[in-house]
Design a protein around this motif. Structure first.
Motif, PDB file in Angstrom:
ATOM      1  N   ASP A   1     -30.485-119.301 -46.993  1.00 43.18           N
ATOM      2  CA  ASP A   1     -30.373-119.953 -45.680  1.00 43.18           C
ATOM      3  C   ASP A   1     -30.908-121.406 -45.807  1.00 43.18           C
ATOM      4  O   ASP A   1     -30.416-122.240 -45.009  1.00 43.18           O
ATOM      5  N   THR A   2     -31.410-121.829 -46.802  1.00 35.37           N
ATOM      6  CA  THR A   2     -31.703-123.346 -46.986  1.00 35.37           C
ATOM      7  C   THR A   2     -30.475-123.904 -47.055  1.00 35.37           C
ATOM      8  O   THR A   2     -30.204-125.184 -46.682  1.00 35.37           O
ATOM      9  N   VAL A   3     -29.622-123.511 -47.971  1.00 34.53           N
ATOM     10  CA  VAL A   3     -28.340-124.082 -47.995  1.00 34.53           C
ATOM     11  C   VAL A   3     -27.451-123.987 -47.135  1.00 34.53           C
ATOM     12  O   VAL A   3     -26.822-124.998 -46.564  1.00 34.53           O
ATOM     13  N   VAL A   4     -27.360-123.030 -46.228  1.00 35.43           N
ATOM     14  CA  VAL A   4     -26.847-122.637 -44.790  1.00 35.43           C
ATOM     15  C   VAL A   4     -27.163-123.485 -43.856  1.00 35.43           C
ATOM     16  O   VAL A   4     -26.415-124.381 -43.264  1.00 35.43           O
TER      17      VAL A   4
ATOM     18  N   LEU B   1     -25.302-130.427 -40.668  1.00 39.50           N
ATOM     19  CA  LEU B   1     -24.124-131.483 -40.864  1.00 39.50           C
ATOM     20  C   LEU B   1     -22.826-131.367 -39.846  1.00 39.50           C
ATOM     21  O   LEU B   1     -22.448-132.194 -39.361  1.00 39.50           O
ATOM     22  N   PHE B   2     -22.465-130.044 -39.587  1.00 40.40           N
ATOM     23  CA  PHE B   2     -21.295-129.677 -39.064  1.00 40.40           C
ATOM     24  C   PHE B   2     -21.418-128.874 -37.273  1.00 40.40           C
ATOM     25  O   PHE B   2     -20.329-128.737 -36.597  1.00 40.40           O
ATOM     26  N   THR B   3     -22.609-128.292 -37.261  1.00 42.35           N
ATOM     27  CA  THR B   3     -22.591-127.454 -35.995  1.00 42.35           C
ATOM     28  C   THR B   3     -23.529-128.004 -34.946  1.00 42.35           C
ATOM     29  O   THR B   3     -24.320-128.902 -35.273  1.00 42.35           O
ATOM     30  N   ASP B   4     -23.603-127.504 -33.657  1.00 45.03           N
ATOM     31  CA  ASP B   4     -24.262-127.804 -32.601  1.00 45.03           C
ATOM     32  C   ASP B   4     -25.772-127.170 -32.900  1.00 45.03           C
ATOM     33  O   ASP B   4     -25.875-126.088 -33.411  1.00 45.03           O
ATOM     34  N   ALA B   5     -26.859-127.710 -32.246  1.00 46.13           N
ATOM     35  CA  ALA B   5     -28.174-127.178 -32.562  1.00 46.13           C
ATOM     36  C   ALA B   5     -28.211-125.601 -32.157  1.00 46.13           C
ATOM     37  O   ALA B   5     -29.194-124.970 -32.602  1.00 46.13           O
ATOM     38  N   LYS B   6     -27.319-125.249 -30.946  1.00 44.73           N
ATOM     39  CA  LYS B   6     -27.562-124.014 -30.399  1.00 44.73           C
ATOM     40  C   LYS B   6     -27.292-122.942 -31.368  1.00 44.73           C
ATOM     41  O   LYS B   6     -27.973-122.077 -31.240  1.00 44.73           O
ATOM     42  N   ASP B   7     -26.653-123.367 -32.652  1.00 39.30           N
ATOM     43  CA  ASP B   7     -26.284-122.231 -33.534  1.00 39.30           C
ATOM     44  C   ASP B   7     -27.609-122.078 -34.300  1.00 39.30           C
ATOM     45  O   ASP B   7     -27.707-120.923 -35.218  1.00 39.30           O
ATOM     46  N   LEU B   8     -28.552-122.835 -34.178  1.00 37.28           N
ATOM     47  CA  LEU B   8     -29.699-122.839 -35.190  1.00 37.28           C
ATOM     48  C   LEU B   8     -30.628-121.744 -34.521  1.00 37.28           C
ATOM     49  O   LEU B   8     -31.675-121.157 -35.288  1.00 37.28           O
TER      50      LEU B   8
END
Length: 394
Positions: free
Chosen positions: A375-378, A384-391
């Motif tokens: 998960d740290t790597v993901v 870098l590449f996705t919107d915060a919503k995906d977090l």
């Protein structure tokens, strides 16, 4: 919990129409009082206020706190409704000339239940002292309890000096604090609140009537309240009434006459019921949103509220209610049940009507070493590449 790296806001419309309706509402009633407030019981919202934070003499409104403290003592089992109280010289009715009393005398053996009726229905100064001595040994000890409870309930501008409310150096409260107290009486000690609806009580062959004249008003469903009067305080009245699922609390302090306090209270209650409504926005046992959890034994967690959420607003505005959900992201395990990890804000147009913290409805322990490393790597790549919503979205 870890310090959140970012926060995400999601605006969710609760209505199909985007049209904003401009509602015309009459001005609140102008009252002849030193201070007043109208509060919704469910939401705690102040609908109308005038000098609501002014420091005023409470008179017998003090007995609301006396009754509350006794109610909490009954709740804890330190006394009971059937406990017998020996009346002392300090509580003798002759000690209170030209003031309200129950007419108890030294040597009387009176139950807590009867003293509470004398306190609430007859507004007895003598019964207030008898109850205070029964609970705390001395009236001064009981007053310390009263002030401690006032602080606990958020009554930040109140100071009691006795159990009955007669004028004295340093005694003061505010209309807003009295509304807060009545709200807690209704919610915390319902068996005590029931006594406020009783219209008469007989002791020593003397029948006395409840001084809250709104109990006889057929135009309102008033089921409780407390009057107060001294030369310093003027005439005051705290009342509560229901209409459908809505309950309001009115506080009027420092009016020039007993009739004025009744009329002012009636005007406040009618105004609130006529032009405002209260809705339940969320339930404490429901899941508001399910959020993604990183580095945990579980990949998701339900979020909700610790208590039911209510809001009070102008009638007809329910079609324009929207909400904004904020969740701290990313959510990283461990997470404990009850942790605050976001909030929800409800609005009508641009006006905020309620805000409530979002809490974890369960706990999530840390995952395995492999899970945490992966998960740290993901998370690094996603940042870098996705919107915060995906977090946080599951």
């Amino acid at each position: 919990m870890k310090k959140p790296m970012s926060a995400l806001f999601a605006s969710i419309a609760l209505c199909s129409s985007a049209t904003a309706f401009a509602l015309v509402t009459p001005n609140p009633p102008a009252l002849n009082a030193k201070g007043y407030v109208l509060m919704d019981y469910q939401s705690g919202s102040v609908i109308v206020g005038g000098n609501q934070d002014a420091a005023l003499a409470p008179a017998s409104l003090t007995k609301l706190m006396t009754a509350y403290v006794v109610g909490k003592e009954i709740e804890t089992g330190r006394t009971t409704w059937d406990s017998k109280v020996d009346v002392s010289e300090n509580a003798w009715s002759v000690k209170f000339p030209d003031s309200s009393k129950m007419f108890i005398k030294p040597g009387d053996n009176v139950t807590v239940a009867d003293l509470m009726r004398g306190l609430i229905i007859q507004s007895g100064n003598d019964s207030a002292v008898a109850l205070a001595e029964h609970v705390a040994g001395t009236e001064s000890g009981f007053v310390a309890l009263m002030n401690q409870w006032a602080a606990n309930l958020g009554m930040t501008s109140t100071q009691f000096i006795n159990s009955h409310g007669l004028d004295g150096q340093g005694i003061h409260t505010t209309p807003n604090d009295m509304a807060i107290l009545m709200r807690h009486i209704i919610e915390d000690v319902p068996d005590v609140y029931k006594l406020y609806s009783e219209k008469r009580f007989v002791w020593a062959d003397i029948k006395q009537y409840n001084r809250n004249r709104l109990l006889w008003d057929n135009s309102l469903n008033v089921d409780g309240g407390k009057t107060g009067y001294t030369s310093e305080a003027g005439y005051s009245l705290v009342s509560s009434a229901t209409q459908g699922q809505m309950r309001l609390i009115s506080v009027v302090m420092g009016t020039p006459s007993a009739q004025t306090r009744v009329e002012a209270s009636r005007q406040l209650l009618n105004y609130g019921f006529r032009f405002y409504e209260t809705d339940q926005l969320a339930e404490s046992d429901a899941t508001e949103v399910t959020a993604k959890v990183w580095k945990g034994a579980s990949s998701a967690i339900p979020l909700g509220f610790e208590q039911d959420v209510y809001a009070t607003y102008l009638r007809g505005n329910s079609r324009g209610v929207s909400k904004e959900v904020e969740v701290f992201a990313p959510l990283v395990a461990p997470i404990n049940q009850g942790d605050i990890i976001g909030s929800v804000t409800w609005k009508v147009g641009n006006d905020e009507i309620a805000t409530e913290p979002l809490v974890a409805k369960s706990s999530v322990e840390q995952g395995s070493i492999f899970k945490r490393a992966w998960d740290t790597v993901v998370l690094w790549f996603k940042s870098l590449f996705t919107d915060a919503k995906d977090l946080w979205e599951q």
